[in-house]
Design an enzyme around this catalytic site. Structure first.
Site, PDB file in Angstrom:
ATOM      1  N   ASP A  68      -7.439 -15.372  15.605  1.00  0.00           N
ATOM      2  CA  ASP A  68      -8.871 -15.164  15.657  1.00  0.00           C
ATOM      3  C   ASP A  68      -9.716 -16.739  15.758  1.00  0.00           C
ATOM      4  O   ASP A  68      -8.904 -17.612  15.425  1.00  0.00           O
ATOM      5  CB  ASP A  68      -9.402 -14.683  14.306  1.00  0.00           C
ATOM      6  N   GLU A 117      -8.560 -15.172  20.590  1.00  0.00           N
ATOM      7  CA  GLU A 117     -10.140 -14.889  20.769  1.00  0.00           C
ATOM      8  C   GLU A 117     -10.732 -16.223  20.967  1.00  0.00           C
ATOM      9  O   GLU A 117     -10.987 -16.880  20.341  1.00  0.00           O
ATOM     10  CB  GLU A 117     -10.438 -14.043  19.587  1.00  0.00           C
TER      11      GLU A 117
END
Length: 520
Positions: A278, A308
């Site tokens: 993340d 991400e």
């Protein structure tokens, strides 16, 4: 003879589409079928990832059980990898896990008002892992390594306030705040890790308990020696090290060692095949390389990593991949932006769909997707793809040679919450996934010569002979009419027809597996 495998029409057409516009057709004059590939090497099955959650998945602590029950059917249609949500203890029993509290608590310890996480108990997670292993589905763990949240106690530390729009600009004199920066994990104790976190393990925070003021506080320490990390995205807000909560400081060796050790521990504990990281543009890329090296050194090198990196243009993604020595993949946000813009512009030029995307420039490092928990309706980063365009988008990522496609939970099973929606593609998305598994192999020939009607042929391989043809039109009315077979002439050429506002997938009528589509 080629028969249409299936056609997908929109659930409801956009009101801006003119229903009087003509039907679109395309002639694809191209030999269709297998090509001469090396018969000594078996063609592996295409890889397809499945994001196993959406933002409004019920907080009933039974999601691990739901996923375990779904695995046999997911494997049958061609899913090879399951991306599971953050399984670590977070700030509340209803949280999706991105407000992470304790990396080492996978729903095992009674803390933060619950023993299980939103997704379930650790025992259920372990059963899911066993089921995935039995069906040869690799698990990818959603790792939230940028920050910690919901501390156990406050601590005093010296800070300066910075400009939220330029984090390099200091806007206050140094002073002390009372920040939520002490993590002692009392219920877990020292099991799995003895590390306790204090203010000096963080570089920033956003709340002063003393005066209840919210701001961006850069922690500078007693000697004013602490700074923002420089191995982050510096093209936005001056320095984008700080994102939210208590920002981990990876210049601290104790932090680095604890998180690297967690990576090895959780990979062994769950039998993981990879990680989804993340917010990778907000923490040290140098540490991320160390994390990967540590896994390689302890557990071998056969890993899948995807990050991400939320940017709508491709250059920052390419730069990050270069920094990571290409041992990494990234979600193709530039492609998503193209899909989003074209889907909301009737009769957009489909031949430009891949322009400026990561899958165009770095196909081996691109994870393609259409929707995610971040972009579904109601989220801050929402990118709402109209119903009529979802089949186009999924055909473009599933049935082509480039990229590693990821299918969203909500597009298979529907979305709950304040913006509920049924399964996308009129329920035919599993058929597209299965078509990828069975037929999307071999040389690819594109027919991107009409702005509103494009197509391509996959020729198959020596041991996956059937191949397929795919056509789509985004112009005209929503009528679907397919009359009979498409015949291939003696010279090996064929004409395929695609009607307006639909996607068609065509394979040989004797192709193996055609009978599997009726039950989906």
């Amino acid at each position: 003879h080629q028969l249409p495998l299936f056609h997908i029409d929109p659930v409801s057409l956009s009101s801006s589409i003119d229903p009087t516009l003509p039907t679109q057709r395309k002639s694809m004059r191209e030999p269709f079928g297998a090509t001469g590939n090396d018969p000594k090497t078996p063609t592996p099955q295409n890889r397809t990832m499945f994001q196993g959650f959406e933002w409004h998945t019920p907080a009933d602590q039974h999601h691990w059980d739901r996923l375990a029950g779904a695995i046999p059917k997911l494997r049958e249609i061609g899913i090879t990898t399951l991306w599971i949500p953050p399984a670590c203890k977070s700030g509340s029993p209803s949280s999706n896990g991105y407000d992470i509290y304790d990396l080492y608590d996978l729903g095992e310890f009674d803390h933060k008002w619950s023993r299980p996480t939103k997704w379930g108990h650790k025992e259920s997670l372990m059963r899911l892992c066993d089921t995935a292993k039995h069906y040869n589905i690799g698990l990818v763990f959603d790792a939230v390594l940028n920050h910690k949240a919901c501390a156990d106690y406050t601590e005093r530390c010296r800070v300066v306030e910075v400009n939220p729009e330029d984090r390099n600009e200091v806007i206050s004199e140094p002073y002390e705040i009372e920040g939520w920066l002490s993590f002692d994990f009392a219920t877990r104790g020292n099991r799995y890790s003895q590390m306790k976190y204090h203010w000096y393990h963080f570089s920033g925070t956003d709340y002063n308990q003393e005066n209840q003021k919210t701001a961006i506080y850069k922690i500078i320490g007693d000697n004013e020696e602490k700074e923002w990390c420089q191995n982050v995205d510096t093209s936005e807000l001056g320095n984008y090290d700080y994102l939210m909560f208590a920002d981990l400081d990876y210049s601290n060796p104790d932090v680095c060692n604890d998180v690297k050790n967690w990576g090895v521990w959780v990979a062994q504990e769950l039998g993981l095949k990879g990680f989804r990281f993340d917010a990778v543009r907000h923490f040290s890329s140098e540490f991320l390389k160390e994390f990967i090296d540590h896994l390689d050194e302890n557990l071998g090198e056969d890993w899948f990593f995807v990050g991400e990196y939320w940017k709508g243009h491709v250059e920052p993604l390419e730069k990050f991949l270069d920094e990571m020595d290409h041992r990494f993949t990234l979600f193709d946000f530039p492609l998503l932006e193209n899909i989003f813009k074209m889907s909301n512009f009737p009769s957009a030029d489909l031949t430009m769909i891949f322009d400026g995307s990561l899958v165009e420039s770095r196909p081996l490092n691109s994870v393609t997707f259409v929707t995610s928990h971040d972009t579904q309706p109601g989220q801050d980063l929402e990118r709402i793809i109209p119903d009529y365009f979802k089949p186009f988008a999924y055909a473009l990522i599933l049935l082509r040679a480039e990229g590693y496609p990821c299918v969203f939970f909500g597009d298979i099973y529907g979305i709950k919450g304040n913006y509920p929606s049924p399964p996308s593609c009129s329920g035919a998305l599993p058929s597209l996934v299965l078509a990828r598994k069975l037929y999307a192999y071999g040389e690819q020939n594109d027919f991107f010569d009409d702005p509103n009607c494009i197509g391509w042929v996959r020729r198959g391989t020596h041991d996956r002979k059937d191949g397929c043809a795919v056509l789509m039109s985004n112009f005209g009315d929503g009528e679907k009419r397919i009359e009979g077979d498409v015949k291939i002439g003696d010279d090996g050429w064929a004409e395929f027809r695609c009607y307006a506002m639909s996607v068609g997938v065509w394979v040989n009528k004797a192709a193996e597996g055609r009978d599997k589509f009726g039950d989906l």
